[in-house]
Motif scaffolding. Sequence first.
Motif, mmCIF file in Angstrom:
data_model
loop_
_atom_site.group_PDB
_atom_site.id
_atom_site.type_symbol
_atom_site.label_atom_id
_atom_site.label_comp_id
_atom_site.label_asym_id
_atom_site.label_seq_id
_atom_site.Cartn_x
_atom_site.Cartn_y
_atom_site.Cartn_z
ATOM 1 N N ALA A 181 34.418 -8.295 8.595
ATOM 2 C CA ALA A 181 33.140 -7.657 8.252
ATOM 3 C C ALA A 181 32.208 -8.638 7.550
ATOM 4 O O ALA A 181 31.004 -8.687 7.830
ATOM 5 C CB ALA A 181 33.394 -6.432 7.376
ATOM 6 N N TRP A 182 32.759 -9.427 6.643
ATOM 7 C CA TRP A 182 31.984 -10.450 5.927
ATOM 8 C C TRP A 182 31.406 -11.461 6.909
ATOM 9 O O TRP A 182 30.222 -11.828 6.812
ATOM 10 C CB TRP A 182 32.897 -11.113 4.896
ATOM 11 N N LEU A 183 32.204 -11.891 7.878
ATOM 12 C CA LEU A 183 31.749 -12.874 8.857
ATOM 13 C C LEU A 183 30.570 -12.345 9.666
ATOM 14 O O LEU A 183 29.589 -13.063 9.905
ATOM 15 C CB LEU A 183 32.904 -13.262 9.783
ATOM 16 N N GLU A 184 30.636 -11.091 10.082
ATOM 17 C CA GLU A 184 29.543 -10.518 10.867
ATOM 18 C C GLU A 184 28.246 -10.477 10.055
ATOM 19 O O GLU A 184 27.161 -10.750 10.575
ATOM 20 C CB GLU A 184 29.913 -9.110 11.343
ATOM 21 N N VAL A 185 28.361 -10.145 8.774
ATOM 22 C CA VAL A 185 27.174 -10.109 7.913
ATOM 23 C C VAL A 185 26.627 -11.515 7.700
ATOM 24 O O VAL A 185 25.413 -11.749 7.779
ATOM 25 C CB VAL A 185 27.499 -9.427 6.569
ATOM 26 N N VAL A 186 27.505 -12.471 7.433
ATOM 27 C CA VAL A 186 27.062 -13.852 7.230
ATOM 28 C C VAL A 186 26.342 -14.366 8.480
ATOM 29 O O VAL A 186 25.293 -15.027 8.377
ATOM 30 C CB VAL A 186 28.257 -14.759 6.863
ATOM 31 N N LYS A 187 26.858 -14.058 9.646
ATOM 32 C CA LYS A 187 26.193 -14.451 10.893
ATOM 33 C C LYS A 187 24.786 -13.872 10.967
ATOM 34 O O LYS A 187 23.843 -14.538 11.402
ATOM 35 C CB LYS A 187 27.014 -13.999 12.099
ATOM 36 N N SER A 188 24.623 -12.629 10.530
ATOM 37 C CA SER A 188 23.307 -11.980 10.596
ATOM 38 C C SER A 188 22.324 -12.569 9.589
ATOM 39 O O SER A 188 21.111 -12.512 9.786
ATOM 40 C CB SER A 188 23.452 -10.469 10.376
ATOM 41 N N ILE A 189 22.845 -13.142 8.499
ATOM 42 C CA ILE A 189 22.003 -13.777 7.474
ATOM 43 C C ILE A 189 21.600 -15.182 7.915
ATOM 44 O O ILE A 189 20.569 -15.699 7.500
ATOM 45 C CB ILE A 189 22.752 -13.820 6.124
ATOM 46 N N HIS A 190 22.399 -15.800 8.765
ATOM 47 C CA HIS A 190 22.287 -17.182 9.268
ATOM 48 C C HIS A 190 21.881 -18.190 8.184
ATOM 49 O O HIS A 190 20.833 -18.828 8.248
ATOM 50 C CB HIS A 190 21.379 -17.272 10.502
ATOM 51 N N SER A 213 23.333 -1.814 -4.739
ATOM 52 C CA SER A 213 23.682 -1.500 -3.354
ATOM 53 C C SER A 213 23.966 -2.775 -2.588
ATOM 54 O O SER A 213 23.114 -3.679 -2.535
ATOM 55 C CB SER A 213 22.532 -0.742 -2.685
ATOM 56 N N VAL A 214 25.144 -2.875 -2.005
ATOM 57 C CA VAL A 214 25.483 -4.038 -1.188
ATOM 58 C C VAL A 214 24.584 -4.103 0.043
ATOM 59 O O VAL A 214 24.144 -5.180 0.457
ATOM 60 C CB VAL A 214 26.966 -4.009 -0.778
ATOM 61 N N ASP A 215 24.289 -2.966 0.626
ATOM 62 C CA ASP A 215 23.417 -2.953 1.811
ATOM 63 C C ASP A 215 22.035 -3.507 1.480
ATOM 64 O O ASP A 215 21.460 -4.281 2.261
ATOM 65 C CB ASP A 215 23.293 -1.534 2.363
ATOM 66 N N ARG A 216 21.493 -3.114 0.334
ATOM 67 C CA ARG A 216 20.183 -3.631 -0.064
ATOM 68 C C ARG A 216 20.260 -5.121 -0.352
ATOM 69 O O ARG A 216 19.350 -5.886 -0.003
ATOM 70 C CB ARG A 216 19.663 -2.886 -1.278
ATOM 71 N N LEU A 217 21.359 -5.542 -0.977
ATOM 72 C CA LEU A 217 21.560 -6.964 -1.241
ATOM 73 C C LEU A 217 21.550 -7.753 0.066
ATOM 74 O O LEU A 217 20.897 -8.805 0.171
ATOM 75 C CB LEU A 217 22.882 -7.182 -1.979
ATOM 76 N N ILE A 218 22.254 -7.269 1.061
ATOM 77 C CA ILE A 218 22.317 -7.960 2.355
ATOM 78 C C ILE A 218 20.922 -8.042 2.982
ATOM 79 O O ILE A 218 20.522 -9.083 3.512
ATOM 80 C CB ILE A 218 23.311 -7.250 3.287
ATOM 81 N N ASP A 219 20.169 -6.954 2.913
ATOM 82 C CA ASP A 219 18.795 -6.967 3.439
ATOM 83 C C ASP A 219 17.944 -8.004 2.722
ATOM 84 O O ASP A 219 17.131 -8.710 3.338
ATOM 85 C CB ASP A 219 18.162 -5.582 3.304
ATOM 86 N N ASP A 220 18.123 -8.112 1.395
ATOM 87 C CA ASP A 220 17.361 -9.095 0.627
ATOM 88 C C ASP A 220 17.774 -10.522 0.966
ATOM 89 O O ASP A 220 16.931 -11.435 1.001
ATOM 90 C CB ASP A 220 17.536 -8.842 -0.871
ATOM 91 N N LEU A 221 19.041 -10.739 1.230
ATOM 92 C CA LEU A 221 19.511 -12.066 1.644
ATOM 93 C C LEU A 221 18.886 -12.475 2.979
ATOM 94 O O LEU A 221 18.538 -13.642 3.189
ATOM 95 C CB LEU A 221 21.037 -12.083 1.750
ATOM 96 N N LYS A 222 18.713 -11.524 3.866
ATOM 97 C CA LYS A 222 18.104 -11.815 5.171
ATOM 98 C C LYS A 222 16.647 -12.222 5.037
ATOM 99 O O LYS A 222 16.109 -12.921 5.899
ATOM 100 C CB LYS A 222 18.234 -10.593 6.081
ATOM 101 N N LEU A 261 28.127 -13.817 -2.306
ATOM 102 C CA LEU A 261 28.469 -12.653 -1.490
ATOM 103 C C LEU A 261 29.986 -12.638 -1.338
ATOM 104 O O LEU A 261 30.538 -13.184 -0.390
ATOM 105 C CB LEU A 261 27.785 -12.707 -0.123
ATOM 106 N N ASP A 262 30.667 -12.014 -2.301
ATOM 107 C CA ASP A 262 32.124 -12.034 -2.320
ATOM 108 C C ASP A 262 32.751 -10.993 -1.406
ATOM 109 O O ASP A 262 33.931 -11.090 -1.083
ATOM 110 C CB ASP A 262 32.639 -11.840 -3.745
ATOM 111 N N SER A 263 31.997 -9.990 -1.024
ATOM 112 C CA SER A 263 32.470 -8.971 -0.092
ATOM 113 C C SER A 263 31.260 -8.191 0.413
ATOM 114 O O SER A 263 30.209 -8.182 -0.230
ATOM 115 C CB SER A 263 33.456 -8.012 -0.776
ATOM 116 N N VAL A 264 31.423 -7.547 1.566
ATOM 117 C CA VAL A 264 30.338 -6.689 2.081
ATOM 118 C C VAL A 264 30.698 -5.220 1.918
ATOM 119 O O VAL A 264 29.967 -4.351 2.403
ATOM 120 C CB VAL A 264 30.027 -7.013 3.552
ATOM 121 N N PHE A 265 31.789 -4.939 1.216
ATOM 122 C CA PHE A 265 32.198 -3.566 0.942
ATOM 123 C C PHE A 265 31.901 -3.232 -0.519
ATOM 124 O O PHE A 265 32.323 -3.946 -1.435
ATOM 125 C CB PHE A 265 33.688 -3.370 1.222
#
Length: 259
Positions: free
Chosen positions: A206-215, A165-174, A145-149
């Motif tokens: 922004a990356w930090l907030e996403v990483v926190k949500s993925i835990h 889609s980065v948003d879909r990727l983030i959802d899949d990581l969660k 996850l090199d960026s959330v943008f």
Amino acid sequence: MSTILFDEIVFGPVHSRRLGVSLGINLLPDDGKVCSFDCIYCECGYNADKRSKKSLPDRKHVYEALDLKLKSMSEKGEKPDSITFAGNGEPTLHPEFEGIIEDTISLRDKYFPEAKITVLSNASCIEKESVFRALNKIDNNVLKLDSVFSDTVRVINEPNQPGFSVDRLIDDLKRFEGNLIIQTLFLRGEHKGRKVDNTTDKEIDAWLEVVKSIHPKQVMIYSIDRETPEKNLEKLSKEELEKIALKLRRVGLDVQVSA
């Protein structure tokens, strides 16, 4: 142009900055690169410059090659810290990936039960249930996850799926519910006349907030270590990486820094 390619199914072991004594497994052809991303920092070079003329190794040949190598290492008293899927592109593209992971777990348990099984992936295939299941079975599920943008990802990683889609990727990581390691490479520079920088306050916050949500159970941050196909890139210092790591540690995340 970067020219590092692995010409065997099983290679090494090598000493890894992040994984210790690492025995590599390449599930891609040995004469070229096959990847769903085309990262500007990839040590294997650009996809277009490394076209393969061979097919992927099948499950049987991967099993035989790994069995032979682990048996030899056991007889010599050589112990790997990690059996690592990396190689000439994205390992989860292999159609028999889940079965190969099951074989690897069996062979690891037979020869070196204390060794970790690691997959270094760009996370582009984790929406596939077979890939998701396989990655949930291993010790080190390391996902990029090199960026959330989206704009930054398209410059740095150049995903070749039109609908990426980065948003879909983030959802899949969660979906892994913490059973993963996030891997991020930080860099600055230029690519095709465009400024590239995922180290700005905007990017990191922004990356930090996403990483926190993925835990994730761990975050690996690093910078360029080898030759890159894009030459106008800057390697971050260890001090710069440690400043980023401090932000992660302040919110309770385990961080590994490789400079």
